[in-house]
Design a protein around this motif. Structure first.
Motif, PDB file in Angstrom:
ATOM      1  N   SER A  72     -21.171 -26.551  45.162  1.00 26.00           N
ATOM      2  CA  SER A  72     -22.517 -25.974  45.066  1.00 26.00           C
ATOM      3  C   SER A  72     -22.528 -24.606  45.729  1.00 26.00           C
ATOM      4  O   SER A  72     -22.064 -24.467  46.867  1.00 26.00           O
ATOM      5  CB  SER A  72     -23.539 -26.871  45.760  1.00 26.00           C
ATOM      6  OG  SER A  72     -23.622 -28.107  45.117  1.00 26.00           O
ATOM      7  N   PRO A  73     -23.059 -23.600  45.056  1.00 24.72           N
ATOM      8  CA  PRO A  73     -23.186 -22.288  45.704  1.00 24.72           C
ATOM      9  C   PRO A  73     -24.262 -22.353  46.789  1.00 24.72           C
ATOM     10  O   PRO A  73     -25.127 -23.233  46.777  1.00 24.72           O
ATOM     11  CB  PRO A  73     -23.597 -21.368  44.559  1.00 24.72           C
ATOM     12  CG  PRO A  73     -24.175 -22.258  43.520  1.00 24.72           C
ATOM     13  CD  PRO A  73     -23.545 -23.601  43.681  1.00 24.72           C
ATOM     14  N   ALA A  74     -24.196 -21.428  47.719  1.00 18.43           N
ATOM     15  CA  ALA A  74     -25.174 -21.397  48.814  1.00 18.43           C
ATOM     16  C   ALA A  74     -26.589 -21.178  48.293  1.00 18.43           C
ATOM     17  O   ALA A  74     -27.549 -21.738  48.816  1.00 18.43           O
ATOM     18  CB  ALA A  74     -24.806 -20.320  49.823  1.00 18.43           C
ATOM     19  N   ILE A  75     -26.711 -20.354  47.251  1.00 18.29           N
ATOM     20  CA  ILE A  75     -28.028 -20.071  46.665  1.00 18.29           C
ATOM     21  C   ILE A  75     -27.920 -20.148  45.152  1.00 18.29           C
ATOM     22  O   ILE A  75     -26.858 -19.900  44.578  1.00 18.29           O
ATOM     23  CB  ILE A  75     -28.571 -18.688  47.094  1.00 18.29           C
ATOM     24  CG1 ILE A  75     -27.575 -17.569  46.791  1.00 18.29           C
ATOM     25  CG2 ILE A  75     -28.946 -18.684  48.579  1.00 18.29           C
ATOM     26  CD1 ILE A  75     -28.077 -16.177  47.059  1.00 18.29           C
ATOM     27  N   GLY A  76     -29.028 -20.482  44.512  1.00 21.45           N
ATOM     28  CA  GLY A  76     -29.063 -20.580  43.069  1.00 21.45           C
ATOM     29  C   GLY A  76     -29.179 -19.220  42.405  1.00 21.45           C
ATOM     30  O   GLY A  76     -29.329 -18.186  43.065  1.00 21.45           O
ATOM     31  N   VAL A  77     -29.154 -19.228  41.097  1.00 20.86           N
ATOM     32  CA  VAL A  77     -29.208 -17.991  40.319  1.00 20.86           C
ATOM     33  C   VAL A  77     -30.521 -17.256  40.558  1.00 20.86           C
ATOM     34  O   VAL A  77     -30.545 -16.034  40.732  1.00 20.86           O
ATOM     35  CB  VAL A  77     -29.003 -18.289  38.815  1.00 20.86           C
ATOM     36  CG1 VAL A  77     -29.203 -17.033  37.984  1.00 20.86           C
ATOM     37  CG2 VAL A  77     -27.627 -18.877  38.573  1.00 20.86           C
ATOM     38  N   SER A  78     -31.621 -17.989  40.600  1.00 21.87           N
ATOM     39  CA  SER A  78     -32.928 -17.362  40.823  1.00 21.87           C
ATOM     40  C   SER A  78     -33.006 -16.714  42.200  1.00 21.87           C
ATOM     41  O   SER A  78     -33.467 -15.572  42.345  1.00 21.87           O
ATOM     42  CB  SER A  78     -34.035 -18.409  40.663  1.00 21.87           C
ATOM     43  OG  SER A  78     -35.294 -17.836  40.927  1.00 21.87           O
ATOM     44  N   ASP A  79     -32.532 -17.445  43.222  1.00 20.04           N
ATOM     45  CA  ASP A  79     -32.535 -16.877  44.576  1.00 20.04           C
ATOM     46  C   ASP A  79     -31.576 -15.693  44.685  1.00 20.04           C
ATOM     47  O   ASP A  79     -31.833 -14.742  45.425  1.00 20.04           O
ATOM     48  CB  ASP A  79     -32.163 -17.942  45.611  1.00 20.04           C
ATOM     49  CG  ASP A  79     -33.266 -18.968  45.799  1.00 20.04           C
ATOM     50  OD1 ASP A  79     -34.441 -18.647  45.512  1.00 20.04           O
ATOM     51  OD2 ASP A  79     -32.959 -20.095  46.244  1.00 20.04           O
ATOM     52  N   THR A  80     -30.483 -15.746  43.939  1.00 21.15           N
ATOM     53  CA  THR A  80     -29.551 -14.618  43.911  1.00 21.15           C
ATOM     54  C   THR A  80     -30.264 -13.367  43.405  1.00 21.15           C
ATOM     55  O   THR A  80     -30.150 -12.290  44.002  1.00 21.15           O
ATOM     56  CB  THR A  80     -28.336 -14.943  43.019  1.00 21.15           C
ATOM     57  OG1 THR A  80     -27.639 -16.052  43.581  1.00 21.15           O
ATOM     58  CG2 THR A  80     -27.391 -13.764  42.909  1.00 21.15           C
ATOM     59  N   GLY A  81     -31.021 -13.528  42.334  1.00 16.81           N
ATOM     60  CA  GLY A  81     -31.782 -12.397  41.800  1.00 16.81           C
ATOM     61  C   GLY A  81     -32.827 -11.904  42.785  1.00 16.81           C
ATOM     62  O   GLY A  81     -33.014 -10.694  42.950  1.00 16.81           O
ATOM     63  N   SER A  82     -33.485 -12.835  43.458  1.00 18.85           N
ATOM     64  CA  SER A  82     -34.506 -12.449  44.441  1.00 18.85           C
ATOM     65  C   SER A  82     -33.893 -11.674  45.602  1.00 18.85           C
ATOM     66  O   SER A  82     -34.454 -10.670  46.059  1.00 18.85           O
ATOM     67  CB  SER A  82     -35.224 -13.693  44.973  1.00 18.85           C
ATOM     68  OG  SER A  82     -35.944 -14.332  43.955  1.00 18.85           O
TER      69      SER A  82
END
Length: 108
Positions: A72-82
């Motif tokens: 699992s990545p530390a943050i998801g794709v949406s949070d990455t964009g944010s």
């Protein structure tokens, strides 16, 4: 019901003090505030970029991994964009403040 408010003249002064990186006589130097801002923005952007990069690497490695070996990545794709947008806004703020200081110096 009794009031819990007390007059201001009876309360002790707050113990909170604003945090500053620069102490002593250096805190009164002309660009001390800007230097502290630049440090804080740089640290925040650095943290955001570490999270973004690490999470992107995990997602990329998961493409080649078996399903049971995926992480699992530390943050998801949406949070990455944010966080990317936050980093862009923070660096734009730093540029804006620096440009303002440059304009003031050029006006001297």
């Amino acid at each position: 019901m009794p009031s819990i408010n007390t007059p201001d003249h009876n309360t002790p002064p707050p113990s909170h003090q604003d945090f500053h990186w620069i102490h002593g006589s250096g805190k009164d130097e002309r660009f001390a505030g800007f230097i502290e801002l630049a440090r804080d923005v740089a640290c925040g952007v650095h943290t955001c970029l570490q999270l973004i990069h690490g999470s992107n690497l995990v997602r990329e490695m998961n493409l080649d991994a078996e399903v049971e070996e995926a992480n699992s990545p530390a943050i998801g794709v949406s949070d990455t964009g944010s966080l990317l947008h936050l980093s862009l806004a923070a660096t734009a703020l730093l540029q804006y403040v620096a440009d303002d200081h440059i304009a003031q110096l050029n006006a001297l």
